[in-house]
Design a protein around this motif. Sequence first.
Motif, mmCIF file in Angstrom:
data_model
loop_
_atom_site.group_PDB
_atom_site.id
_atom_site.type_symbol
_atom_site.label_atom_id
_atom_site.label_comp_id
_atom_site.label_asym_id
_atom_site.label_seq_id
_atom_site.Cartn_x
_atom_site.Cartn_y
_atom_site.Cartn_z
ATOM 1 N N LEU A 344 0.830 -1.199 0.000
ATOM 2 C CA LEU A 344 0.000 0.000 0.000
ATOM 3 C C LEU A 344 0.868 1.254 0.000
ATOM 4 C CD1 LEU A 344 -3.079 0.724 0.171
ATOM 5 C CD2 LEU A 344 -2.710 1.046 2.632
ATOM 6 N N LYS A 347 2.571 1.546 -3.550
ATOM 7 C CA LYS A 347 1.715 1.795 -4.713
ATOM 8 C C LYS A 347 0.773 2.988 -4.557
ATOM 9 C CE LYS A 347 3.293 -1.788 -6.925
ATOM 10 N NZ LYS A 347 4.131 -1.614 -8.143
ATOM 11 N N SER A 348 0.521 3.428 -3.310
ATOM 12 C CA SER A 348 -0.438 4.531 -3.132
ATOM 13 C C SER A 348 0.095 5.673 -2.281
ATOM 14 C CB SER A 348 -1.738 4.000 -2.510
ATOM 15 O OG SER A 348 -1.513 3.599 -1.168
ATOM 16 N N ASP A 349 1.339 5.551 -1.791
ATOM 17 C CA ASP A 349 1.941 6.589 -0.932
ATOM 18 C C ASP A 349 1.128 6.837 0.338
ATOM 19 O OD1 ASP A 349 4.040 6.956 -2.706
ATOM 20 O OD2 ASP A 349 3.101 8.643 -3.730
ATOM 21 N N ARG A 382 -8.245 8.700 -2.439
ATOM 22 C CA ARG A 382 -8.129 8.733 -3.900
ATOM 23 C C ARG A 382 -6.936 7.912 -4.375
ATOM 24 N NH1 ARG A 382 -9.909 14.142 -2.975
ATOM 25 N NH2 ARG A 382 -7.771 14.937 -2.932
ATOM 26 N N ASN A 383 -5.815 8.020 -3.647
ATOM 27 C CA ASN A 383 -4.635 7.221 -3.997
ATOM 28 C C ASN A 383 -4.938 5.724 -3.903
ATOM 29 O OD1 ASN A 383 -3.458 9.732 -4.086
ATOM 30 N ND2 ASN A 383 -1.890 9.312 -2.552
ATOM 31 N N ILE A 384 -5.619 5.357 -2.845
ATOM 32 C CA ILE A 384 -5.939 3.942 -2.628
ATOM 33 C C ILE A 384 -6.919 3.450 -3.683
ATOM 34 C CG2 ILE A 384 -7.139 2.365 -1.054
ATOM 35 C CD1 ILE A 384 -5.841 3.933 1.265
ATOM 36 N N ARG A 385 -7.860 4.295 -4.058
ATOM 37 C CA ARG A 385 -8.826 3.894 -5.093
ATOM 38 C C ARG A 385 -8.113 3.570 -6.405
ATOM 39 N NH1 ARG A 385 -14.525 6.903 -6.510
ATOM 40 N NH2 ARG A 385 -15.210 5.437 -8.115
ATOM 41 N N ARG A 386 -7.161 4.428 -6.795
ATOM 42 C CA ARG A 386 -6.407 4.169 -8.028
ATOM 43 C C ARG A 386 -5.632 2.866 -7.919
ATOM 44 N NH1 ARG A 386 -5.663 9.892 -7.943
ATOM 45 N NH2 ARG A 386 -3.679 9.645 -6.828
ATOM 46 N N PHE A 387 -5.037 2.638 -6.749
ATOM 47 C CA PHE A 387 -4.281 1.401 -6.523
ATOM 48 C C PHE A 387 -5.190 0.178 -6.647
ATOM 49 C CE2 PHE A 387 -3.411 -1.531 -2.854
ATOM 50 C CZ PHE A 387 -2.493 -2.339 -3.510
#
Length: 405
Positions: A344, A347-349, A382-387
């Motif tokens: 996590l 890939k999502s910072d 939002r970062n996690i959603r893209r990941f």
Amino acid sequence: MSDFHRIKRLPPYVFEQVNRIKAAARARGADIIDLGMGNPDLPAPKHVIEKLVETAGKSRTDRYSASKGIGGLRRAQAGYYERRFGVKLNPDTQVVATLGSKEGFANMAQAITAPGDVVIVPNPSYPIHAFGFLMAGGVIRSVPAEPNEEFFRAMERAVAHSIPKPIAVVTCYPANPTAYVASLDFYRDLVAFAKKHELIVLSDLAYSEVYFDDNPPPSVLQVPGAFDVTVEFTSMSKTFSMAGWRMGFAVGNERLLAALTRVKSYLDYGAYTPIQVAATAALNGPDDCIREMRDIYRKRRDALVESFSRAGFQVPTPAASMFAWAKIPEPFRQMGSLEFSKLLLEKSDVAVAPGIGFGEYGDEYVRIAMVENEQRIRQAARNIRRFLETAEDTLHNVVPLQARG
């Protein structure tokens, strides 16, 4: 270092693995949204800082302080307990100031534990609850963390089958990491059980003021007779955003606190006196700063639950504490919490705390700390959603992901 006896008793510090990856990413210029460590980002109240500045730099306050805490601070803590819980404490014999609740727990373990003594500890739980006793030579018997009937059934088994019989039970409600909250009825049953089986109760109440409804978490010391068997630990770290100040308390049973005081007298001279004076001002001062803190965490909690759930990462709504305890999304659960937390972050910072760091029964979960503002929390989502949306295509060689329906 691995040859030292006490070091060998400690497992690897799993949080350090995530911290190393986090540091390396930041060194490369990555904007890491850190929801891992429960490190409050809010400032301490202005009047508390002013009292610190006013008191520091004077010959009488720059000297060694009192290991168990200055009298005014112990009286202030007794006043807080009477206002908040209706519990009367003798500040001379039933209150000890500690260098945060973590130090208090560790030194209490040193004070009461003989080699091989068994202590009942919830799993998952905050690491010092178990490791403090492991370092003191004790043995841990795990019970479920949720304050329900299964907790007591597991306690019955622990008492019946542990050799030697357990000497103490640790509780932590509102719970770190799980955010469980205990009722006064639970504490009544706990005190009755402890008296029946001659157990010491060690209650961690560090999150007593971080709650999000109109039902403030109780203290076990509200139960009649609890003083016979109980010491409770509190902290100013979260209530007043004073984490780095290292100020906490142990209150309750006089015999146990005398043992803690004896150990501490050999190890420290107490917190810096101006910090103790400022902490006294915090406890005796207005409580609007506490309500403001609570409101900020409530808004962050709502933003976290809403935005993460919309991103495909379901987060249960915590009733208290500054943490959410969330199950790893199903396609990644078999990885375990440490590998998922590392993935996590990469890939999502977004940094979270792997549940395995709180005990083996936390390995399907991560702890998410509400230590960033609402905007940053929504950015993390939002970062996690893209990941999550790209994981099936990009990570099929890393982890066998189940097809989403």
